[in-house]
Design a protein around this motif. Structure first.
Motif, PDB file in Angstrom:
ATOM      1  N   SER A   1       1.053  -1.218  -0.053  1.00 42.03           N
ATOM      2  CA  SER A   1       0.016   0.071  -0.132  1.00 42.03           C
ATOM      3  C   SER A   1       0.661   1.340   0.007  1.00 42.03           C
ATOM      4  O   SER A   1       2.076   1.280   0.391  1.00 42.03           O
ATOM      5  N   LEU A   2       0.126   2.339  -0.354  1.00 41.15           N
ATOM      6  CA  LEU A   2       0.882   3.675  -0.514  1.00 41.15           C
ATOM      7  C   LEU A   2       1.517   3.874   0.992  1.00 41.15           C
ATOM      8  O   LEU A   2       2.597   4.408   1.196  1.00 41.15           O
TER       9      LEU A   2
ATOM     10  N   ALA B   1       9.625  13.378  -0.288  1.00 44.97           N
ATOM     11  CA  ALA B   1       9.124  14.074  -1.437  1.00 44.97           C
ATOM     12  C   ALA B   1       8.631  13.259  -2.499  1.00 44.97           C
ATOM     13  O   ALA B   1       7.372  13.621  -2.875  1.00 44.97           O
ATOM     14  N   ALA B   2       8.988  12.055  -2.624  1.00 47.98           N
ATOM     15  CA  ALA B   2       8.602  11.068  -3.510  1.00 47.98           C
ATOM     16  C   ALA B   2       7.207  10.434  -2.795  1.00 47.98           C
ATOM     17  O   ALA B   2       6.009  10.282  -3.616  1.00 47.98           O
ATOM     18  N   TYR B   3       7.161  10.166  -1.593  1.00 42.39           N
ATOM     19  CA  TYR B   3       6.039  10.068  -0.810  1.00 42.39           C
ATOM     20  C   TYR B   3       4.937  10.993  -1.064  1.00 42.39           C
ATOM     21  O   TYR B   3       3.546  10.529  -1.296  1.00 42.39           O
ATOM     22  N   ALA B   4       5.075  12.068  -0.755  1.00 43.11           N
ATOM     23  CA  ALA B   4       4.306  13.270  -0.918  1.00 43.11           C
ATOM     24  C   ALA B   4       3.646  13.265  -2.435  1.00 43.11           C
ATOM     25  O   ALA B   4       2.256  13.561  -2.552  1.00 43.11           O
ATOM     26  N   LYS B   5       4.538  13.071  -3.471  1.00 40.14           N
ATOM     27  CA  LYS B   5       3.961  13.137  -4.698  1.00 40.14           C
ATOM     28  C   LYS B   5       3.322  12.162  -5.082  1.00 40.14           C
ATOM     29  O   LYS B   5       1.967  12.171  -5.602  1.00 40.14           O
ATOM     30  N   ASP B   6       3.501  10.775  -4.455  1.00 42.49           N
ATOM     31  CA  ASP B   6       2.741   9.663  -4.844  1.00 42.49           C
ATOM     32  C   ASP B   6       1.493   9.623  -4.186  1.00 42.49           C
ATOM     33  O   ASP B   6       0.468   9.352  -4.696  1.00 42.49           O
ATOM     34  N   SER B   7       1.453  10.328  -3.066  1.00 46.30           N
ATOM     35  CA  SER B   7       0.079  10.460  -2.082  1.00 46.30           C
ATOM     36  C   SER B   7      -0.852  11.517  -2.986  1.00 46.30           C
ATOM     37  O   SER B   7      -2.190  10.952  -3.008  1.00 46.30           O
ATOM     38  N   GLU B   8      -0.158  12.449  -3.611  1.00 50.06           N
ATOM     39  CA  GLU B   8      -1.336  13.545  -4.160  1.00 50.06           C
ATOM     40  C   GLU B   8      -1.645  12.710  -5.381  1.00 50.06           C
ATOM     41  O   GLU B   8      -2.975  13.069  -5.728  1.00 50.06           O
ATOM     42  N   GLN B   9      -0.848  11.924  -6.205  1.00 54.36           N
ATOM     43  CA  GLN B   9      -1.426  11.248  -7.272  1.00 54.36           C
ATOM     44  C   GLN B   9      -2.465  10.429  -6.955  1.00 54.36           C
ATOM     45  O   GLN B   9      -3.498  10.169  -7.604  1.00 54.36           O
ATOM     46  N   GLU B  10      -2.244   9.634  -5.744  1.00 51.10           N
ATOM     47  CA  GLU B  10      -3.302   8.459  -5.585  1.00 51.10           C
ATOM     48  C   GLU B  10      -4.519   8.937  -5.010  1.00 51.10           C
ATOM     49  O   GLU B  10      -5.641   8.309  -5.124  1.00 51.10           O
ATOM     50  N   LEU B  11      -4.566   9.981  -4.108  1.00 50.84           N
ATOM     51  CA  LEU B  11      -5.422  10.434  -3.402  1.00 50.84           C
ATOM     52  C   LEU B  11      -6.142  11.690  -3.789  1.00 50.84           C
ATOM     53  O   LEU B  11      -7.422  11.737  -3.466  1.00 50.84           O
TER      54      LEU B  11
END
Length: 289
Positions: free
Chosen positions: A145-146, A178-188
């Motif tokens: 999961s994210l 930074a990578a997690y923040a980007k992935d989070s914005e894309q997924e959520l």
């Protein structure tokens, strides 16, 4: 009410007391109805509010293990919670119990010195896995999961720093965040909210074979001042509008007991003395079969 809240509320109460008195001056040392100073090292019974507090042993059960802790060592200075939960209280700098009857009339000064100790018997998962679960979000997220990529919540994604106070700090890796923040914005589909004050400092101690034996999570030192300073055997208010806190996790492997301590971060340098004090309590007051 479930089994957990009574113990959580005790920890929250300590934080609330320290926060509420952050800008207040310390009152003078209080005395009970018999005129006994609360800082006095007394072991004799004391009646406060119609209840007589003593040092008599009171049984606590943790799984198959029985302990006979003195009544004044318990958080409420009476015994285990109604649901059987066990919480003890020690006081910096000597890490001993308060005199009987101290809690109902405890001063702000003494409240600052509290170390709350929660004891639980663990049988749902192996005790050897407890600290690894405390230092990750495996228990609250699914594999792949994210959330499993959140570098704030996972020790295995943090970066070890030079040793401090006999502990190894683990810092958040900015590129992973930074990578997690980007992935989070894309997924959520919503902006990632970055709140540095909610990103705790993590400290770890390991055994000689590399296994976790201590995990400590504290308010971030570069964003939240201690809020207290040691003067002799007292903790006085310092800069800041709150008192920085730590949550300290360890285990008794032999008896499958988890140990969670909550205290003001200014005491962190004494982490090894705290651990030794708690282990001695478990050894000394364990009831013989």
């Amino acid at each position: 009410m479930s089994r957990a809240p009574a113990r959580r509320l005790a920890s929250f109460a300590l934080v609330a007391v320290l926060s509420a008195t952050a800008c207040a001056k310390s009152p003078s040392t209080e005395k009970d109805q018999n005129g006994t100073a609360m800082s006095e090292d007394a072991t004799s019974p004391r009646t406060v509010g119609g209840h007589t507090y003593t040092t008599q042993p009171v049984e606590a059960t943790l799984g198959p293990h029985r302990f006979m802790f003195p009544a004044n060592l318990y958080y409420n200075q009476i015994g285990p919670f109604a649901d059987g939960g066990v919480m003890l209280t020690l006081f910096w700098p000597d890490f001993d119990a308060a005199p009987p009857g101290d809690r109902p009339v405890r001063t702000t000064q003494d409240s600052r010195r509290q170390v709350l100790i929660e004891l639980h018997y663990l049988d749902r998962v192996p005790i050897t896995d407890y600290l690894a679960r405390r230092s990750s979000n495996d228990a609250t997220s699914e594999a792949g999961s994210l959330e499993r990529r959140d570098p704030v919540e996972r020790l295995d994604l943090r970066v070890a720093q030079p040793e401090r106070l006999g502990l190894t700090p683990y810092a958040i890796e900015p590129s992973l965040l930074a990578a997690y923040a980007k992935d989070s914005e894309q997924e959520l589909g919503v902006p990632y909210v970055h709140n540095p004050k909610m990103e705790p400092d993590w400290y770890v101690a390991r055994s000689t074979d590399g296994q976790l034996r201590t995990f400590i999570s504290c308010d971030p030192a570069d964003r939240i001042p201690d809020g207290l300073v040691a003067h002799g055997k007292a903790l006085e208010r310092a800069d800041g509008d709150r008192v920085a806190m730590c949550r300290h996790s360890m285990v008794d492997l032999d008896d499958s007991i988890t140990i969670e301590m909550t205290y003001a971060r200014v005491m962190l340098s004494d982490w090894q003395r705290m651990e030794a004090a708690v282990r001695e309590l478990l050894r000394r007051y364990r009831a013989k079969s």
